[in-house]
Design a protein around this motif. Structure first.
Motif, mmCIF file in Angstrom:
data_model
loop_
_atom_site.group_PDB
_atom_site.id
_atom_site.type_symbol
_atom_site.label_atom_id
_atom_site.label_comp_id
_atom_site.label_asym_id
_atom_site.label_seq_id
_atom_site.Cartn_x
_atom_site.Cartn_y
_atom_site.Cartn_z
ATOM 1 N N TRP A 219 0.755 -1.131 -0.063
ATOM 2 C CA TRP A 219 0.132 -0.074 -0.130
ATOM 3 C C TRP A 219 0.841 1.267 0.046
ATOM 4 O O TRP A 219 0.645 2.268 -0.705
ATOM 5 C CB TRP A 219 -1.105 -0.075 1.348
ATOM 6 C CG TRP A 219 -2.006 1.204 1.204
ATOM 7 C CD1 TRP A 219 -2.957 1.325 0.334
ATOM 8 C CD2 TRP A 219 -1.629 2.505 1.996
ATOM 9 N NE1 TRP A 219 -3.497 2.617 0.588
ATOM 10 C CE2 TRP A 219 -2.854 3.144 1.595
ATOM 11 C CE3 TRP A 219 -0.475 2.909 2.818
ATOM 12 C CZ2 TRP A 219 -2.803 4.588 2.378
ATOM 13 C CZ3 TRP A 219 -0.726 4.282 3.381
ATOM 14 C CH2 TRP A 219 -1.948 4.843 3.206
ATOM 15 N N SER B 49 2.210 1.799 -3.476
ATOM 16 C CA SER B 49 1.175 2.394 -4.419
ATOM 17 C C SER B 49 1.212 3.557 -4.112
ATOM 18 O O SER B 49 0.952 4.337 -5.166
ATOM 19 C CB SER B 49 0.179 1.511 -4.196
ATOM 20 O OG SER B 49 -0.819 2.019 -3.198
ATOM 21 N N GLN B 50 1.097 4.224 -2.943
ATOM 22 C CA GLN B 50 0.972 5.533 -2.682
ATOM 23 C C GLN B 50 2.152 6.348 -3.232
ATOM 24 O O GLN B 50 2.157 7.464 -3.691
ATOM 25 C CB GLN B 50 0.937 5.933 -1.120
ATOM 26 C CG GLN B 50 -0.433 5.296 -0.562
ATOM 27 C CD GLN B 50 -1.641 5.758 -1.074
ATOM 28 O OE1 GLN B 50 -2.045 7.097 -1.202
ATOM 29 N NE2 GLN B 50 -2.426 4.777 -1.851
ATOM 30 N N TYR B 51 3.406 5.879 -2.976
ATOM 31 C CA TYR B 51 4.607 6.305 -3.604
ATOM 32 C C TYR B 51 4.502 6.348 -5.164
ATOM 33 O O TYR B 51 4.774 7.340 -5.694
ATOM 34 C CB TYR B 51 5.774 5.692 -3.086
ATOM 35 C CG TYR B 51 7.019 6.025 -3.816
ATOM 36 C CD1 TYR B 51 7.882 7.210 -3.203
ATOM 37 C CD2 TYR B 51 7.773 5.545 -4.799
ATOM 38 C CE1 TYR B 51 9.064 7.739 -4.089
ATOM 39 C CE2 TYR B 51 8.980 5.931 -5.263
ATOM 40 C CZ TYR B 51 9.666 6.849 -4.887
ATOM 41 O OH TYR B 51 10.714 7.027 -5.408
ATOM 42 N N GLY B 52 4.131 5.610 -5.817
ATOM 43 C CA GLY B 52 4.007 5.312 -7.180
ATOM 44 C C GLY B 52 2.875 6.403 -7.573
ATOM 45 O O GLY B 52 2.929 7.191 -8.809
ATOM 46 N N TYR B 53 1.795 6.605 -6.865
ATOM 47 C CA TYR B 53 0.774 7.694 -7.103
ATOM 48 C C TYR B 53 1.451 9.088 -6.975
ATOM 49 O O TYR B 53 1.020 9.726 -8.192
ATOM 50 C CB TYR B 53 -0.353 7.286 -6.223
ATOM 51 C CG TYR B 53 -1.604 8.594 -6.590
ATOM 52 C CD1 TYR B 53 -2.503 8.332 -7.612
ATOM 53 C CD2 TYR B 53 -1.535 9.554 -5.779
ATOM 54 C CE1 TYR B 53 -3.490 9.442 -7.827
ATOM 55 C CE2 TYR B 53 -2.610 10.540 -6.147
ATOM 56 C CZ TYR B 53 -3.396 10.441 -7.014
ATOM 57 O OH TYR B 53 -4.402 11.578 -7.073
ATOM 58 N N PHE B 54 2.256 9.369 -6.159
ATOM 59 C CA PHE B 54 2.659 10.570 -5.983
ATOM 60 C C PHE B 54 3.522 10.799 -7.074
ATOM 61 O O PHE B 54 3.520 11.994 -7.602
ATOM 62 C CB PHE B 54 3.418 10.742 -4.620
ATOM 63 C CG PHE B 54 3.838 12.110 -4.450
ATOM 64 C CD1 PHE B 54 2.851 13.195 -4.033
ATOM 65 C CD2 PHE B 54 5.287 12.060 -4.208
ATOM 66 C CE1 PHE B 54 3.533 14.451 -3.788
ATOM 67 C CE2 PHE B 54 5.740 13.283 -3.805
ATOM 68 C CZ PHE B 54 4.950 14.265 -3.851
ATOM 69 N N ASN C 73 3.808 9.572 -9.937
ATOM 70 C CA ASN C 73 3.279 9.944 -11.261
ATOM 71 C C ASN C 73 2.557 11.329 -11.511
ATOM 72 O O ASN C 73 2.298 11.977 -12.258
ATOM 73 C CB ASN C 73 1.927 8.682 -11.488
ATOM 74 C CG ASN C 73 2.893 7.679 -11.991
ATOM 75 O OD1 ASN C 73 3.791 7.489 -12.617
ATOM 76 N ND2 ASN C 73 2.220 6.469 -11.585
ATOM 77 N N GLN C 74 1.858 11.655 -10.203
ATOM 78 C CA GLN C 74 1.295 13.186 -10.298
ATOM 79 C C GLN C 74 2.275 14.219 -10.545
ATOM 80 O O GLN C 74 2.100 15.040 -10.945
ATOM 81 C CB GLN C 74 0.429 13.412 -8.922
ATOM 82 C CG GLN C 74 -0.595 12.410 -8.670
ATOM 83 C CD GLN C 74 -1.617 12.563 -9.752
ATOM 84 O OE1 GLN C 74 -2.200 13.373 -10.085
ATOM 85 N NE2 GLN C 74 -1.799 11.206 -10.407
ATOM 86 N N ASN D 276 5.088 13.561 -12.655
ATOM 87 C CA ASN D 276 5.537 13.671 -14.018
ATOM 88 C C ASN D 276 4.542 14.180 -14.827
ATOM 89 O O ASN D 276 4.346 13.631 -16.096
ATOM 90 C CB ASN D 276 5.451 11.990 -14.214
ATOM 91 C CG ASN D 276 6.661 11.533 -15.426
ATOM 92 O OD1 ASN D 276 7.543 12.545 -15.501
ATOM 93 N ND2 ASN D 276 6.513 10.568 -15.856
ATOM 94 N N TYR E 202 11.862 7.194 -1.174
ATOM 95 C CA TYR E 202 10.979 5.931 -0.686
ATOM 96 C C TYR E 202 11.684 5.170 0.099
ATOM 97 O O TYR E 202 12.834 4.425 -0.648
ATOM 98 C CB TYR E 202 10.153 5.127 -1.784
ATOM 99 C CG TYR E 202 9.293 4.154 -1.128
ATOM 100 C CD1 TYR E 202 8.043 4.254 -0.299
ATOM 101 C CD2 TYR E 202 9.641 2.820 -1.446
ATOM 102 C CE1 TYR E 202 7.446 3.431 -0.071
ATOM 103 C CE2 TYR E 202 8.962 1.932 -0.858
ATOM 104 C CZ TYR E 202 7.869 1.977 -0.153
ATOM 105 O OH TYR E 202 6.791 0.980 0.426
#
Length: 179
Positions: free
Chosen positions: A43, A46-51, A53-54, A56, A74
């Motif tokens: 989880w 996934s929050q790191y990935g979402y951040f 991507n925002q 980028n 991270y």
């Protein structure tokens, strides 16, 4: 800016993930391989990935993205949680801090020949060397972060005085990261 998803001693109950106990006490002290630990770790990833991507997206006037002009860390404050060891700490960086950090690579500083026991030679690089690398990437010099009462950099080595070479190495940035 700094965003922290949780603190080192995470007493959160992640019932939204099906993890019903106090996370730090109930899970990380028993086994890092429990399915509950994996769920929470996934989880956070996934929050790191979402951040990232925002971030980028193009940053106006720079010719780069916000992510390119940032450095997003991270990691975990422990390599192996049940022992609370600070060896083999996982680190993931995204972005290049405006081109000051080489990106798109996997770097492993582990000295696999050293073994895994506390009484053997340390098997990697001092985490402080990573912090020095990040501070220097941000344009700081040793005088900006070095503690006056610690002759070999910053941090404490009270638990592991027998790692003299490893301790001294913490003042130097890690090779292969800075441009």
């Amino acid at each position: 800016e700094t965003i922290q998803l949780n603190v080192s001693v995470d007493d959160t109950v992640y019932n939204n993930l099906g993890v019903m106990g106090n996370f730090h006490g109930a899970y990380t002290h028993t086994s890092m391989n429990l399915p509950e630990v994996l769920k929470v770790t996934q989880w956070f990833a996934s929050q790191y990935g979402y951040f990232i991507n925002q971030l980028n997206v193009d940053e106006p006037g720079t010719g780069r993205t916000y992510l390119d002009n940032s450095l997003v860390y991270y990691g975990n404050c422990m390599g192996e949680g049940t022992a609370h060891g600070y060896f083999d700490l996982p680190v993931l960086l995204a972005g290049s801090l405006g081109g000051r950090v080489k990106s798109g690579r996997y770097i492993d500083y582990t000295n696999r020949a050293a073994g895994k026991n506390w009484d053997q030679s340390f098997q990697g690089r001092n985490y402080c060397a990573f912090l020095v690398t990040m501070l220097q990437a941000m344009g700081l010099q040793a005088v900006d972060y070095q503690q006056n009462n610690v002759s070999e950099g910053f941090g404490s080595d009270t638990l592991h005085e027998n790692y003299a070479a490893w301790r001294l190495d913490r003042k130097n940035p890690l090779p292969g990261i800075l441009v």
